[in-house]
Design a protein around this motif. Structure first.
Motif, mmCIF file in Angstrom:
data_model
loop_
_atom_site.group_PDB
_atom_site.id
_atom_site.type_symbol
_atom_site.label_atom_id
_atom_site.label_comp_id
_atom_site.label_asym_id
_atom_site.label_seq_id
_atom_site.Cartn_x
_atom_site.Cartn_y
_atom_site.Cartn_z
ATOM 1 N N ASP A 1 0.896 -1.240 -0.125
ATOM 2 C CA ASP A 1 0.095 -0.152 -0.021
ATOM 3 C C ASP A 1 0.921 1.212 0.063
ATOM 4 O O ASP A 1 0.585 2.293 -0.608
ATOM 5 C CB ASP A 1 -1.041 -0.141 1.062
ATOM 6 C CG ASP A 1 -1.891 -1.119 1.316
ATOM 7 O OD1 ASP A 1 -2.265 -1.844 0.061
ATOM 8 O OD2 ASP A 1 -2.588 -1.514 2.096
ATOM 9 N N VAL A 2 2.058 1.205 1.009
ATOM 10 C CA VAL A 2 2.918 2.345 0.992
ATOM 11 C C VAL A 2 4.392 1.804 0.708
ATOM 12 O O VAL A 2 4.528 0.486 1.088
ATOM 13 C CB VAL A 2 2.437 3.180 2.223
ATOM 14 C CG1 VAL A 2 1.314 3.916 2.162
ATOM 15 C CG2 VAL A 2 2.700 2.303 3.417
ATOM 16 N N ALA A 3 5.022 2.720 0.272
ATOM 17 C CA ALA A 3 6.551 2.262 0.399
ATOM 18 C C ALA A 3 7.402 2.882 1.673
ATOM 19 O O ALA A 3 8.549 2.192 1.956
ATOM 20 C CB ALA A 3 7.375 2.668 -0.831
ATOM 21 N N SER A 4 6.790 3.869 2.211
ATOM 22 C CA SER A 4 7.500 4.276 3.526
ATOM 23 C C SER A 4 6.506 4.937 4.195
ATOM 24 O O SER A 4 5.487 5.586 4.052
ATOM 25 C CB SER A 4 8.341 5.369 3.101
ATOM 26 O OG SER A 4 9.170 6.095 4.232
ATOM 27 N N VAL A 5 6.575 4.836 5.551
ATOM 28 C CA VAL A 5 5.518 5.513 6.676
ATOM 29 C C VAL A 5 6.394 6.216 7.570
ATOM 30 O O VAL A 5 7.442 5.674 8.006
ATOM 31 C CB VAL A 5 4.907 4.341 7.408
ATOM 32 C CG1 VAL A 5 4.037 4.755 8.306
ATOM 33 C CG2 VAL A 5 4.011 3.573 6.545
ATOM 34 N N GLU A 6 5.818 7.580 7.760
ATOM 35 C CA GLU A 6 6.352 8.227 8.749
ATOM 36 C C GLU A 6 5.444 8.339 9.944
ATOM 37 O O GLU A 6 4.385 8.525 10.012
ATOM 38 C CB GLU A 6 6.627 9.667 8.258
ATOM 39 C CG GLU A 6 7.317 10.874 9.217
ATOM 40 C CD GLU A 6 7.355 12.128 8.734
ATOM 41 O OE1 GLU A 6 7.634 12.986 9.279
ATOM 42 O OE2 GLU A 6 7.124 12.287 7.513
ATOM 43 N N VAL A 7 6.110 7.768 11.219
ATOM 44 C CA VAL A 7 5.233 7.804 12.289
ATOM 45 C C VAL A 7 5.202 9.138 13.046
ATOM 46 O O VAL A 7 6.275 9.756 13.597
ATOM 47 C CB VAL A 7 5.580 6.695 13.338
ATOM 48 C CG1 VAL A 7 4.805 6.385 14.488
ATOM 49 C CG2 VAL A 7 5.792 5.239 12.491
ATOM 50 N N THR A 8 3.905 9.578 13.029
ATOM 51 C CA THR A 8 3.554 10.588 13.846
ATOM 52 C C THR A 8 2.849 10.526 15.249
ATOM 53 O O THR A 8 2.203 9.372 15.076
ATOM 54 C CB THR A 8 2.988 11.976 12.839
ATOM 55 O OG1 THR A 8 1.785 11.351 12.493
ATOM 56 C CG2 THR A 8 3.945 12.206 11.651
ATOM 57 N N PRO A 9 2.760 11.523 15.880
ATOM 58 C CA PRO A 9 1.656 11.329 16.975
ATOM 59 C C PRO A 9 0.295 10.889 16.667
ATOM 60 O O PRO A 9 -0.438 10.259 17.398
ATOM 61 C CB PRO A 9 1.762 12.532 17.818
ATOM 62 C CG PRO A 9 3.171 13.170 17.527
ATOM 63 C CD PRO A 9 3.494 12.765 16.327
ATOM 64 N N GLU A 10 -0.221 11.507 15.727
ATOM 65 C CA GLU A 10 -1.495 11.007 15.186
ATOM 66 C C GLU A 10 -1.434 9.748 14.600
ATOM 67 O O GLU A 10 -2.654 8.776 14.944
ATOM 68 C CB GLU A 10 -1.880 11.966 13.898
ATOM 69 C CG GLU A 10 -2.188 13.636 14.310
ATOM 70 C CD GLU A 10 -0.835 14.539 14.453
ATOM 71 O OE1 GLU A 10 0.358 13.814 14.036
ATOM 72 O OE2 GLU A 10 -1.014 15.321 15.238
ATOM 73 N N LYS A 11 -0.533 9.248 13.833
ATOM 74 C CA LYS A 11 -0.492 7.894 13.393
ATOM 75 C C LYS A 11 -0.420 6.792 14.571
ATOM 76 O O LYS A 11 -0.882 6.019 14.667
ATOM 77 C CB LYS A 11 0.934 7.957 12.403
ATOM 78 C CG LYS A 11 1.169 6.393 11.918
ATOM 79 C CD LYS A 11 -0.068 6.138 10.872
ATOM 80 C CE LYS A 11 0.520 4.949 10.302
ATOM 81 N NZ LYS A 11 -0.666 4.479 8.972
ATOM 82 N N VAL A 12 0.387 7.254 15.717
ATOM 83 C CA VAL A 12 0.519 6.373 16.873
ATOM 84 C C VAL A 12 -0.991 6.409 17.452
ATOM 85 O O VAL A 12 -1.224 4.939 17.725
ATOM 86 C CB VAL A 12 1.616 6.848 17.946
ATOM 87 C CG1 VAL A 12 1.385 6.320 18.983
ATOM 88 C CG2 VAL A 12 2.994 6.953 17.479
#
Length: 817
Positions: free
Chosen positions: A567-578
């Motif tokens: 679905d994605v190649a890279s994910v940036e984990v932010t507080p909203e993503k957490v």
């Protein structure tokens, strides 16, 4: 030939120097000649009368000797034969000794050495002493010949035929295995008595050596005969077993054990026990159950590291670097560990204290033990003691039990294979005790440096040295460790981590480890520091980092799913993503909100996991002054609350309450100061008595109270109360809730008294739901039509309001105060 200054005859002869040999008169010996000047000397002698002077070099390493390099005494020899060697440039010269000679001077060095020599005379004195010395020398020589296997028996006859004492001594010296210096000393001795004494001494030493050697040979021969006999008997036993069908390789095990015992390097006591058990094993048939028991016992003895150990390598700078790599923070703990290693480096045999790391779970106590092992270059072993109840787990089972085996201490040493590992005893505070014994008492011998050098396991029953083992204990609490065991430990507190330290630990260790465990690369996942801080504050509440690690693993799993599904190649984990991955926040920073509320005090509590913040709420209500404590409070907390209440009561006499804030406790309508609960003055009437007094007036004055909503009561009702009559001004209902009161207008009077004895519309909270309970107006005893109608109206309006149908109208003044 000529005569020298001493009158003795002299002669000029070519010289053949010998390196590691001495030629005696009357002896015939072959000599290897290879140096050029030596070959030239042999050729020169052959050109004449074949006579040559033989001298021994003082230093055999000198290639071209001169006068100072040769012993002064030598032998005049005759060359009997010269033989060429086929595969070398050397020649073998057969020489026969003629007589002694003494070197005077060198006359030539080229093409070969030539010297002037003289022939000294021997000093001989025929007397009884000389005869006795001669006989004794012959006897000793014959004994030596008899005991020496290298000398042929014909030499005995040859010795008997010699009559000259000097010739006898020279012959014995030529054939004895003695040093070159001793032979030169015999050659230089011209006094026959002295020469004979010297030869007797040498023969006596040789004889003693031969006797000792013979005794040793006989002992060895006896052992060989015994081994041969045992070997023969074993072969017979093998044949018997084969005939009986019991042959299963038992004899091969015995031979293997015998070889292992020789190579194991066992101490004396263990070696004796192993040999005894091996003999017992050889007598037990392989089909017997005792054979397995004995076999396993020998296996354990030989598998233990009795003499195997690793060499310590302690570098304090390297150790500090290892500790910083493996754990972050904990500076006080690391300082104590480095001090411990420094003492070990300066004095390796010191009996140091047993370190015990005390701290909440997840702070890295066991990891510190592993770091110490890596810093010292030792092997590491961890033994968990949590829930241990059986003492045999430490000391081992006796061999009389089925399935018995050594304790876990010796099992760990067998597994690591060395006698000096770093041995971590985990969870010391969780050791129990029951009818099977007390393991903590068994640990006293293990951890005491004054006793553990001879630790005895019930299975082996052989002392084993545990003093080389570096024991380190860990525990969550120190108060549950038995006092006797705690006395042998040096307690080191390992505190929890702050949020800032957890952020650094997550960045340096946890994130990298979980990325590797879940197959993610730095290009596929980027976790911001804000996201880690948000995860620490909102999803974890712990002293260590285990829950943090689990949440990071959950985040990595979610990202791995997205990446694996392409679905994605890279994910940036932010507080909203957490928050999207882990769900709603589990913990909120409620300290500021709770402390801003009146009646809430902040406290701190100690727990095995690091501690917590408590919010203590206090409320005051009507009652008898009893203290009610809620929650699961321990004895200490209950005692603290009772002490606080006692202090308040002791100071209550000097406290002035503001009017209208604290109601009286005994009567709901009594209030000091002539004011209602809102602080409004009560008109035209006197106030009721103080706290705890009945609500009636003083002498000559009617009493004045108030209803539960703060309205003043009518004076006539108070007056009737003063006159001793009971107007029953309130309806009977639940005593913890406000009571709706009905009032009745009596004919001829403007005061309204309460309806007697019956309830009126009542609103109260009961088991989480609102209810209206009322009696029918017809049941209100003594009530007039106006009172009846008012009660019914109030009942209907309150019922509709609770059901949500309509908004209640305000009561008319005079019905409800």
């Amino acid at each position: 030939m000529f005569f020298g200054e001493s009158g003795k005859k002299t002669e000029n002869l070519p010289v053949l120097p010998l390196r590691n040999a001495v030629l005696f008169p009357n002896a015939i010996a072959p000599m290897a000649v290879g140096r050029k000047f030596s070959l030239s000397a042999v050729e020169g002698a052959q050109a004449g009368d074949s006579m040559i002077a033989i001298f021994t070099q003082i230093d055999p390493k000198v290639e071209i000797p001169v006068g100072s390099d040769l012993h002064p005494y030598g032998v005049l020899a005759k060359i009997l034969k010269v033989m060429d060697e086929r595969h070398s440039n050397t020649k073998t010269v057969l020489l026969q000794g003629i007589s002694r000679l003494k070197l005077l001077r060198f006359t030539s060095l080229s093409p070969h050495m030539r010297v002037d020599v003289e022939f000294p005379e021997e000093t001989k004195l025929d007397d009884a002493e000389m005869e006795a010395l001669s006989k004794k020398t012959k006897e000793l020589a014959l004994e030596v010949i008899q005991l020496s296997p290298n000398i042929p028996a014909e030499a005995k006859q040859f010795i008997d035929e010699i009559r000259e004492v000097g010739a006898l001594c020279d012959l014995i010296a030529a054939n004895m295995s003695i040093p070159i210096e001793e032979k030169i000393k015999v050659l230089e001795t011209m006094d026959l008595k002295a020469r004979c004494r010297n030869i007797s001494r040498l023969l006596n030493n040789e004889l003693e050596m031969l006797k000792v050697k013979k005794r040793i040979d006989e002992e060895i021969r006896g052992e060989l005969d015994k081994n041969q006999r045992e070997f023969y008997l074993r072969k017979q036993m093998d044949a018997i077993r084969k005939e009986l069908g019991d042959d299963d390789g038992g004899e091969g095990d015995v031979d293997e054990f015998r070889k292992r015992i020789l190579e194991a390097g066992l101490p004396t006591e263990a070696r004796e026990v192993a040999d005894k058990e091996l003999k017992r094993l050889g007598r037990i048939p392989p089909s017997s159950p005792e054979h397995t028991v004995s076999h396993n016992y020998l296996e354990w003895i030989l598998d233990l590291p009795w003499s195997k150990s690793t060499e310590d390598h302690i570098d304090l700078k390297e150790a500090e670097q290892i500790l910083n790599e493996d754990s972050y923070g904990l500076e006080r703990v690391k300082k104590r560990i480095l001090e411990y290693l420094a003492v070990r480096k300066l004095k390796p045999e010191v009996k140091g204290p047993i370190l015990c790391l005390i701290g909440p779970p997840g702070v890295g106590k066991t990891s510190l033990g592993s770091s110490i092992a890596r810093a010292m270059g030792r092997k590491f072993y961890r033994m968990s003691l949590g829930g241990l109840h059986d003492e045999a787990e430490i000391r081992g089972h006796r061999r009389t039990y089925i399935g018995s085996m050594p304790g876990r201490i010796l099992q760990g040493l067998k597994k690591v294979g060395t006698r000096n590992p770093v041995f971590v005893l985990d969870e010391l505070d969780k050791v129990g005790a029951d009818f099977r014994g007390d393991p903590s008492s068994a640990l006293l011998e293990v951890l005491d440096p004054e006793q553990n050098f001879s630790f005895s396991d019930n299975y082996l029953q052989i002392p084993f040295d545990l003093s080389k083992v570096l024991f380190i204990g860990t525990a969550n609490r120190v108060d549950t460790i038995p006092p006797a065991l705690r006395d042998r430990l040096e307690i080191i507190e390992v505190p929890g981590y702050t949020s800032e330290e957890k952020l650094v630990i997550a960045r340096k260790h946890l994130i990298k480890e979980e990325m590797e465990n879940h197959g993610l690369t730095p290009e596929q996942i980027q976790i911001e520091d804000e996201a880690v801080s948000y995860l620490i504050d909102s999803y974890t509440r712990e002293a260590g980092v285990r829950e943090l690690k689990r949440n990071i693993a959950a985040t990595c799993r979610s990202v791995a799913r997205d990446v694996a599904s392409e679905d994605v190649a890279s994910v940036e984990v932010t507080p909203e993503k957490v928050q999207k991955i882990l769900g709603a926040e589990r913990y909120y920073p409620e300290v500021a909100d709770r402390t801003s509320i009146a009646g809430v005090a902040t406290g701190m509590a100690w727990t095995p996991t690091g501690g917590d913040i408590l919010f203590i709420e206090a409320s005051m209500m009507k009652g008898k002054g009893n203290l009610i404590l809620t929650g699961q409070l321990g004895d200490v907390m209950q005692e603290s609350a009772k002490a606080a209440l006692s202090y308040i009561r002791s100071k209550a006499g000097g406290v002035q309450h503001r009017p209208g804030r604290v109601p009286e406790l005994r009567h709901p309508r009594a209030h000091p100061g002539g004011r209602d609960f809102q602080g409004r003055p009560v008109r035209g009437h006197h106030a009721a008595g103080g706290a705890g007094e009945p609500a009636h007036g003083t002498q000559g004055q009617p009493g004045r109270g108030h209803d539960r909503r703060g309205h003043a009561a009518r004076p006539r009702a108070a007056g009737r109360r003063h006159q001793g009559k009971n107007p029953r001004g309130e309806a009977r209902g639940h005593q913890e809730n406000p009571v709706a009161r009905t009032q009745q207008k009596r004919p001829g009077g403007n005061s309204r008294s309460a309806a007697r004895g019956r309830g009126v519309p009542l609103h109260r909270q009961h088991r989480g739901r609102a209810e209206i309970r009322a009696r029918s107006p017809a049941h209100v005893a003594g009530a007039g039509s106006e009172t009846t109608r008012a009660a019914g109206t109030a009942r209907d309006e309150l019922s509709a309001a609770i059901k949500g149908r309509t908004k209640p109208r305000p009561f008319r003044r005079g019905f409800f105060r």
